[in-house]
Structure formats: C-alpha cells, structure tokens
Scaffold this motif. Structure first.
Motif, PDB file in Angstrom:
ATOM      1  N   LEU A 108      -4.661   2.619  -2.867  1.00 40.82           N
ATOM      2  CA  LEU A 108      -3.379   2.612  -2.701  1.00 40.82           C
ATOM      3  C   LEU A 108      -2.711   3.611  -3.459  1.00 40.82           C
ATOM      4  O   LEU A 108      -1.652   4.430  -2.961  1.00 40.82           O
ATOM      5  CB  LEU A 108      -2.623   1.067  -2.860  1.00 40.82           C
ATOM      6  N   ILE A 166      -0.233   9.757   6.792  1.00 41.37           N
ATOM      7  CA  ILE A 166       1.051   9.250   6.715  1.00 41.37           C
ATOM      8  C   ILE A 166       1.629  10.712   7.137  1.00 41.37           C
ATOM      9  O   ILE A 166       2.736  10.502   7.970  1.00 41.37           O
ATOM     10  CB  ILE A 166       1.570   9.005   5.249  1.00 41.37           C
ATOM     11  N   VAL A 173      -9.199  -1.371  -3.926  1.00 41.54           N
ATOM     12  CA  VAL A 173      -8.421  -1.012  -2.705  1.00 41.54           C
ATOM     13  C   VAL A 173      -7.031  -0.696  -3.472  1.00 41.54           C
ATOM     14  O   VAL A 173      -6.388   0.221  -2.916  1.00 41.54           O
ATOM     15  CB  VAL A 173      -8.042  -2.448  -2.123  1.00 41.54           C
ATOM     16  N   TRP A 174      -6.706  -1.424  -4.559  1.00 40.69           N
ATOM     17  CA  TRP A 174      -5.267  -1.073  -5.351  1.00 40.69           C
ATOM     18  C   TRP A 174      -5.554   0.311  -5.607  1.00 40.69           C
ATOM     19  O   TRP A 174      -4.510   1.181  -5.616  1.00 40.69           O
ATOM     20  CB  TRP A 174      -5.203  -2.054  -6.431  1.00 40.69           C
ATOM     21  N   PHE A 213      -4.369  -5.424   3.364  1.00 43.62           N
ATOM     22  CA  PHE A 213      -5.919  -5.638   3.301  1.00 43.62           C
ATOM     23  C   PHE A 213      -6.518  -6.080   1.831  1.00 43.62           C
ATOM     24  O   PHE A 213      -7.303  -7.055   1.937  1.00 43.62           O
ATOM     25  CB  PHE A 213      -6.308  -4.450   3.718  1.00 43.62           C
ATOM     26  N   GLY A 214      -5.741  -5.575   1.040  1.00 44.75           N
ATOM     27  CA  GLY A 214      -6.465  -5.879  -0.327  1.00 44.75           C
ATOM     28  C   GLY A 214      -6.043  -7.306  -0.779  1.00 44.75           C
ATOM     29  O   GLY A 214      -6.780  -8.371  -1.422  1.00 44.75           O
ATOM     30  N   LEU A 215      -5.017  -7.926  -0.150  1.00 45.82           N
ATOM     31  CA  LEU A 215      -4.484  -9.298  -0.288  1.00 45.82           C
ATOM     32  C   LEU A 215      -5.073 -10.222   0.296  1.00 45.82           C
ATOM     33  O   LEU A 215      -5.433 -11.446  -0.179  1.00 45.82           O
ATOM     34  CB  LEU A 215      -3.043  -9.395  -0.008  1.00 45.82           C
ATOM     35  N   ILE A 217     -11.533  -5.510  -5.044  1.00 43.02           N
ATOM     36  CA  ILE A 217     -10.148  -5.304  -4.638  1.00 43.02           C
ATOM     37  C   ILE A 217      -9.386  -4.365  -5.354  1.00 43.02           C
ATOM     38  O   ILE A 217      -8.808  -3.554  -5.051  1.00 43.02           O
ATOM     39  CB  ILE A 217      -9.489  -6.776  -4.754  1.00 43.02           C
ATOM     40  N   SER A 224      -0.159  -1.587   5.047  1.00 41.97           N
ATOM     41  CA  SER A 224      -1.381  -2.183   5.364  1.00 41.97           C
ATOM     42  C   SER A 224      -2.495  -2.082   4.674  1.00 41.97           C
ATOM     43  O   SER A 224      -3.340  -2.991   4.491  1.00 41.97           O
ATOM     44  CB  SER A 224      -1.771  -1.302   6.887  1.00 41.97           C
ATOM     45  N   VAL A 225      -2.604  -1.151   3.793  1.00 42.77           N
ATOM     46  CA  VAL A 225      -3.645  -1.233   2.862  1.00 42.77           C
ATOM     47  C   VAL A 225      -3.430  -2.374   1.747  1.00 42.77           C
ATOM     48  O   VAL A 225      -4.563  -2.929   1.252  1.00 42.77           O
ATOM     49  CB  VAL A 225      -3.611   0.199   1.957  1.00 42.77           C
ATOM     50  N   LEU A 226      -2.123  -2.641   1.483  1.00 39.50           N
ATOM     51  CA  LEU A 226      -1.968  -3.457   0.312  1.00 39.50           C
ATOM     52  C   LEU A 226      -2.267  -4.975   0.990  1.00 39.50           C
ATOM     53  O   LEU A 226      -2.944  -5.698   0.322  1.00 39.50           O
ATOM     54  CB  LEU A 226      -0.586  -3.499   0.148  1.00 39.50           C
ATOM     55  N   VAL A 286       2.191   2.424   6.409  1.00 40.37           N
ATOM     56  CA  VAL A 286       0.579   2.722   5.957  1.00 40.37           C
ATOM     57  C   VAL A 286       0.198   1.953   4.765  1.00 40.37           C
ATOM     58  O   VAL A 286      -0.794   1.439   4.663  1.00 40.37           O
ATOM     59  CB  VAL A 286       0.397   4.039   6.210  1.00 40.37           C
ATOM     60  N   LEU A 287       1.176   2.252   3.814  1.00 40.54           N
ATOM     61  CA  LEU A 287       0.741   1.690   2.305  1.00 40.54           C
ATOM     62  C   LEU A 287       0.665   0.349   2.413  1.00 40.54           C
ATOM     63  O   LEU A 287      -0.446  -0.421   1.921  1.00 40.54           O
ATOM     64  CB  LEU A 287       1.636   2.245   1.491  1.00 40.54           C
ATOM     65  N   CYS A 334     -10.279   1.328   4.715  1.00 38.31           N
ATOM     66  CA  CYS A 334      -9.986   0.170   3.901  1.00 38.31           C
ATOM     67  C   CYS A 334     -11.503  -0.400   3.681  1.00 38.31           C
ATOM     68  O   CYS A 334     -11.933  -0.829   2.561  1.00 38.31           O
ATOM     69  CB  CYS A 334      -9.175  -0.896   4.476  1.00 38.31           C
ATOM     70  N   ILE A 379      -7.587   3.830   9.242  1.00 39.89           N
ATOM     71  CA  ILE A 379      -7.214   3.119   8.191  1.00 39.89           C
ATOM     72  C   ILE A 379      -8.106   1.896   8.008  1.00 39.89           C
ATOM     73  O   ILE A 379      -8.471   1.530   6.872  1.00 39.89           O
ATOM     74  CB  ILE A 379      -5.626   2.663   8.141  1.00 39.89           C
ATOM     75  N   CYS A 380      -8.635   1.363   9.159  1.00 37.54           N
ATOM     76  CA  CYS A 380      -9.247   0.095   8.903  1.00 37.54           C
ATOM     77  C   CYS A 380     -10.555   0.757   8.334  1.00 37.54           C
ATOM     78  O   CYS A 380     -11.322   0.088   7.417  1.00 37.54           O
ATOM     79  CB  CYS A 380      -9.850  -0.463  10.402  1.00 37.54           C
ATOM     80  N   VAL A 405      -4.219  -5.146   9.306  1.00 37.83           N
ATOM     81  CA  VAL A 405      -4.059  -3.613   8.919  1.00 37.83           C
ATOM     82  C   VAL A 405      -3.613  -3.082  10.259  1.00 37.83           C
ATOM     83  O   VAL A 405      -2.772  -2.176  10.128  1.00 37.83           O
ATOM     84  CB  VAL A 405      -5.523  -3.079   8.538  1.00 37.83           C
ATOM     85  N   VAL A 454      -5.681   8.388   3.602  1.00 44.70           N
ATOM     86  CA  VAL A 454      -4.478   7.952   3.711  1.00 44.70           C
ATOM     87  C   VAL A 454      -3.297   8.583   3.599  1.00 44.70           C
ATOM     88  O   VAL A 454      -2.324   8.598   4.613  1.00 44.70           O
ATOM     89  CB  VAL A 454      -4.292   6.610   2.545  1.00 44.70           C
TER      90      VAL A 454
END
Lengths: 498, 148
Positions: A416, A218, A412-413, B86-88, A409, B82-84, B79-80, A399, A395-396, B102, A214
């Motif tokens: 992030l 960026i 995932v946090w 995805f989690g939601l 999940i 999009s990750v957030l 970018v961040l 994730c 990114i896909c 995403v 990630v």
C-alpha cells in the motif's frame, strides 16, 4: 562453444523447461499486448510463484516474459496507436498508418518476423560477447566493481529519460530504501523502527509491485478511454507483398546491429534502440517522405532493434552482475532470490544453467514466432478486453502474490505504501525505474565499497585510480556529458519554439 | 496562476524530506573508521546527497512557471482502498471474500465499471485465485473463515 550450446539445449528442451519457457513467452506476449501493464510488473508478479521452481526453470520463464513482451508490444501500437510497452512507441508512427490503410495484418507479420531476426542476432551476440565480457570481468576487484556499479547506476538514472536530476533523486532514494533491514556486515538493524518484519529488508516483489503494479494501474485508469479496433485480422491478411520484404531486409539487419550495441549499455534501454533505428532508417531512406505514412521500414527496423537489445541486455547482467535497466535489475533480483550471485563466478560455477538459459532464449524466440503468427487473432481479441475488467483482476493477483511471499499482512501494508509512493512519483513526474535499480544494486554497491575501502586502507580517493577505473570514469564523463548536452539542446530548442 | 513550478517544488521538498529523514536516522548508527565502514556511512551519505539533489530540483522550480498538478482522486482512493481492505480481510474471513471485496472496491475507481460485469468478475477472480494459489501452488492461506 558449440558443444556447450548443445548441452544447454539438452537441458532447455526438457519437458518442464520447455513448458515454463512457453508459459513465460505466452504471458510475456499477453502483457506486451496489453497497454498499461509492463513486463516489469509481470516479472515481479511471477517472482513469488517461481520460488517453487528450479532456479534454471524459473529464470527461463522470467526471461521469457521479458523478451516475449517485446513481441507483443507492437500489436497495440499498430492497431490502437497506443504502445503496449515503451519501446514500441516508435512502431506507432508507421504501424498505425499501415493499419489505417488496411494493412494491419502485414504490419503485424512484419514486426513479428523482424522481432525474430533481431532477437536471434542478439542471442548470437550474447553467446559471442559474454566470454569477452567475462575475461574483462576477471580483472575486476571490489574497487572496480564499486566503480562500475556506481557509474552504471548514475548513467542509467541520468540517461534513461526525463530530468537527469530527478532520476538521480530516485536512484539515491532507492539506495536508501535498500539499506532498510539488518546490515549483514555489522549486524545492526537499520531503519526497522522496531518492526521485526523489516529485518530481512523489503522484498523486491513488494517494491516492484507497488511502484509498477498498483501505481501504474491507478495511472492507467485515468488515461484509458477504451478505444475500439475495427480491423479483422485474418491469416490471409498477414501475407506481405514482395516489396514489403525487400524493403525490410537491410533495416532489419541494421536495426539488429544498433539494438545489439545499445542493449548492454546502462540505462540506454530498448526504447532508445528502437528510436535510434527509426532515425537511422529515415535518414538512410531514399524516400523519407513515406515515413509517418505507413513505411514498412519504419516498423521492421525498430522492432528488430528492440528485440536485439532485449537479448544483449543480458550480457552485463550475466557476465558482470550489473544490470543496465530496471527490468534487468528484477531479473538480477530473481537470481539472487534463488541464491545465485550473477557475475563472472555465475557463468563459471553455473555453467549448465547459463547455457541452458541461452539455449532457452532461442527456443523462446522460436515459440514466439508460433505464438504470434498463427494465433494473432487471439491477441487482437485480448486487446478488446476493456480495461475496467482487467485492472481489478490484476489487483487481485498483486494482493495475493504479495501476501503469499511470507503470508504476512505487514507486506500488504508495505505494498500500500509503495503503491501510494509510486503514484505520487508519477504525479510529480519522477521515474520509478531508477529507484528500483538503486534498491536492487544499493546493497551490492555498499558491499563492494566496504571491501574496496578495506583494500585501499581507507583512502577514499584511491578508489578512483587504477587503469580500469580511470578508463571507466573517462567513458562515463563523455557519455553523461554528451547526453546532458543533448537534453540541454532539446530544452533550448523547445524554449526557442515557444 | 501562482508563481513557481508546483510539481517540482513539491517534488524537491519531498526528496529533501526523505533524504533528511534517512540521514538523521542514520546518525544513530556507527560510522566506523576509515577502513572499516560502519552501518551509518552509506545511508548517511546517500541521505545528504538526496537532500542536495532535492535542493537542486526545488530551487530552480521556484523561479519558473509551471502547470498545475492534475489530480483525479477517484482511482487513487478506490484502488488503494481495495488493497487496504484485502489486508484487513484476508486473515479474518479468508481469500474468497477478501478477493470479492477487492474486485468490488477497486472497480469503483473507474467510471466505466458496470455492476453486471463486476459481480461475475469478482466471483471468477475469487475462484481462479483459489485454484491457482491454494490448490495449484499449495500456498498456506485461509480460504473461507468464519470471522466469529
């Protein structure tokens, strides 16, 4: 040894292993070709997928990604003047001028051949040197392990690049992050803040994908300018002149020697091997003025060196269980996830596996030759994919990959959080690699520290005694002192120029 | 230009803060005796060492000039985000819609993105990931789910 190797080949040549070896080296070449996506991120991306494979097969594939990326990395250096991986940065110096003279094909051919020869020599050394390291490792007890891990980590963090102090800071924070979770000795849960998801610790996949996936994306979006490639690479344009070959023989062999020695050293890494080889070739050349203007020695030497180093880097990882670089730490992490503890027991207890992996390196290098030379056009076309199409796809994959580890999940946090942390680190010029090494090796360090302290009856300073530890300390002080002196001199020289 | 190398001042402070937090939190665990090393020993020592290193980064930076930190919020935020997202979304509406989101959101991070490229890419990625991860590897995750 020949019989062992033959046995290894018989396993590595099974259809499944061959298939995953090919998959690994093709993916490795792809991530090597593409700037802004390293082998480290690719290996961690593939880690969750390998849970479903046999450990041997999984390692064959992951290792293939690692050394395959060294082959692909030179493509972008030559065509775009943009290194695909850090260790191919020197290849820009003479590779790009060659491309400007219309000799891009020759440059690509020569780097592939040099990579193959360097890699092969590195593998031979891996076969010969691993038993030597093993007999050395037999003398290791927890005290020696603790010292080797500690000094290796400090060396890796200070030497690798940039500021030694910042490297150490990242290393220490990595060790701290590695302690999160239930302590396997005392059973107390550390820094879990009541989240049961943290009891098993944070997955190495999440740490690596956050810091190197990630955050790297960026960072790359900002610096990417989508350069264009004008050259058409035909198979005919690959054919080198006789002079290119004769000029390259000695640099390739010398590069392989340099790379083989640098590879196992902690923190030295492949980029240093390539830079050193370039410096040596320039000094040894009768016509140093050609360097920087498309001298073929300037690409064949370093490319041989970094591929040799890529292979010999496995020696300490396999024989001692002490990886020298962040990429090797990921490989070590992969081994541990598959329930294998690297170190002297690994080679003894997983005899088949060790030799199968070594044999697969050779097969992989041979496959890379095929993958890179006739199919070079494919890789050049891959390089033409604009980055804005590539990064959303990556990114896909990140994730889904992270979510798939535990279908959680929470992970995932965490991703992030590590992505943000990695970006802040880059913004403030901190290297993420030492953090990852500290994270992987921290628990091993603590484990050996505990056992050693029990052994020396709580006398902390006794840890520094004994012939092996004294010798390691001496080598360490010389090496770190030398490198600190070097960085001090560089800084002084830069200050003088201003 | 302000005095001091802001990059290293911030960096040093952050390292001190992280090390300090770990060291402080570690005091809640047992240190053990000399021979038997408790849970607090390593994290506490590493935390204190990190604080010292952080001070070593911070203090010299106060007395030298540095360059301002160049910061471009656009890629960071999208970018961040999009990750957030995805989690939601992943467990609420499933893989397909989560991945389309995403791609769409992360593409906003680059000035070069074009709508006629992003739309097909998002559909392609959603289908590709479904084929690889769900059909190919058999990972258990919701593919399409009605959020109601």
């Amino acid at each position: 040894m020949i019989a062992d190797l033959a046995h290894g080949f018989s396993i590595a040549l099974s259809f499944e292993n061959l298939f995953y070896c090919l998959t690994g080296v093709v993916l490795g070449t792809a991530v090597g070709v593409l700037p802004g996506l390293g082998s480290l991120a690719a290996i961690s991306l593939l880690l969750p997928v390998t849970f479903y494979l046999e450990p041997t097969t999984a390692l064959i594939m992951l290792a293939g990604v690692y050394y395959g990326s060294e082959y692909g990395g030179s493509t972008a250096s030559i065509l775009l003047n943009l290194p695909g991986t850090p260790s191919n940065a020197v290849t820009c110096i003479d590779g790009y001028p060659m491309a400007k003279k219309g000799r891009a094909g020759v440059a690509l051919f020569m780097t592939t051949i040099a990579s193959f020869i360097g890699g092969s020599i590195g593998i031979m050394l891996l076969i010969v040197a691993t038993p030597v390291f093993l007999s050395f490792a037999m003398m290791f007890q927890s005290k020696e392990y603790f010292m080797a891990l500690l000094l290796g980590l400090i060396m890796a963090a200070t030497i690798s690049s940039g500021s030694p102090l910042k490297g150490l800071a990242m290393l220490t924070i990595g060790v701290l992050v590695g302690t999160i979770g239930v302590d396997n000795q005392t059973g107390s849960s550390r820094f879990t803040m009541g989240y049961f998801q943290l009891y098993d610790g944070i997955s190495i996949v999440i740490v690596a994908m956050g810091l190197f996936g990630v955050a790297e994306i960026i960072w790359s979006i900002m610096s990417n300018s989508n350069p264009t490639i004008r050259d058409k690479i035909t198979l005919r344009s690959l054919v080198p002149e006789r002079e290119d070959l004769t000029r390259s023989v000695v640099p390739v062999l010398r590069g392989a020697g340099i790379g083989s020695i640098i590879g196992p050293l902690p923190g030295a890494g492949l980029a240093l091997a390539a830079f050193l080889s370039y410096a040596v070739e320039k000094r040894a050349s009768k016509t140093p003025e050609r360097f920087g203007h498309g001298a073929v020695e300037g690409i064949s030497g370093p490319e041989s060196a970094n591929n040799a180093a890529a292979q010999t880097a496995f020696i300490p990882t396999f024989a001692l269980g002490i990886p020298g670089t962040a990429s090797m730490a990921i490989i070590l992490g992969a081994m541990m996830m598959h329930g294998i503890t690297p170190g002297p027991q690994f080679v003894r207890e997983n005899f088949d596996m060790f030799w199968a992996i070594v044999a697969s390196f050779w097969i992989g290098n041979l496959l890379l030759l095929v993958v890179n030379i006739p199919f070079i056009g494919v890789w050049v076309r891959l390089l033409k994919i604009p980055y804005q199409l590539l990064y959303p796809a990556i990114i896909c994959l990140i994730c889904v990959g992270v979510y798939s580890i535990n279908t959680s999940i929470f992970d995932v946090w965490l991703l992030l959080a590590f992505g943000l942390a990695g970006y802040i680190m880059r913004l403030l010029a901190f290297e993420p690699a030492p953090l990852l090494m500290g994270f992987v090796l921290g628990p091993l360090l603590e484990d050996n520290f505990r056992r050693a302290m029990l052994l020396v009856r709580g006398d902390f300073f006794a840890l520094f005694t004994g012939p092996i530890n004294t010798a390691m300390l001496a080598i360490f002080i010389v090496a770190v002192g030398w490198s600190l002196l070097g960085s001090y001199r560089r800084r002084a020289a830069r200050a003088g120029q201003d | 230009m302000h005095r001091g190398d802001m990059r290293d001042i911030l960096g040093g402070l952050l390292v001190i803060a992280v090390g300090g937090t770990f060291a402080w939190a570690a005091t809640g665990y047992s240190f053990g005796s000399g021979r038997v090393i408790g849970a607090a020993y390593l994290p506490f020592s590493a935390g204190v060492i990190a604080m010292l290193i952080g001070a070593g980064i911070l203090i010299p930076a106060l007395f030298r000039k540095g360059n301002p930190i160049e910061f471009n919020p656009r890629p960071v935020i999208w970018v961040l985000a999009s990750v957030l997202v995805f989690g939601l979304l992943i467990q609420r509406v499933g893989l397909i819609i989560a991945l389309i989101a995403v791609v769409a959101i992360s593409a906003l991070g680059s000035r070069e993105s074009k709508i006629w490229q992003v739309v097909p890419l998002s559909i392609f990625m959603a289908i590709a990931c479904w084929l690889i991860f769900v059909r190919g590897l058999g990972l258990p995750m919701p593919v399409l789910r009605n959020p109601l």
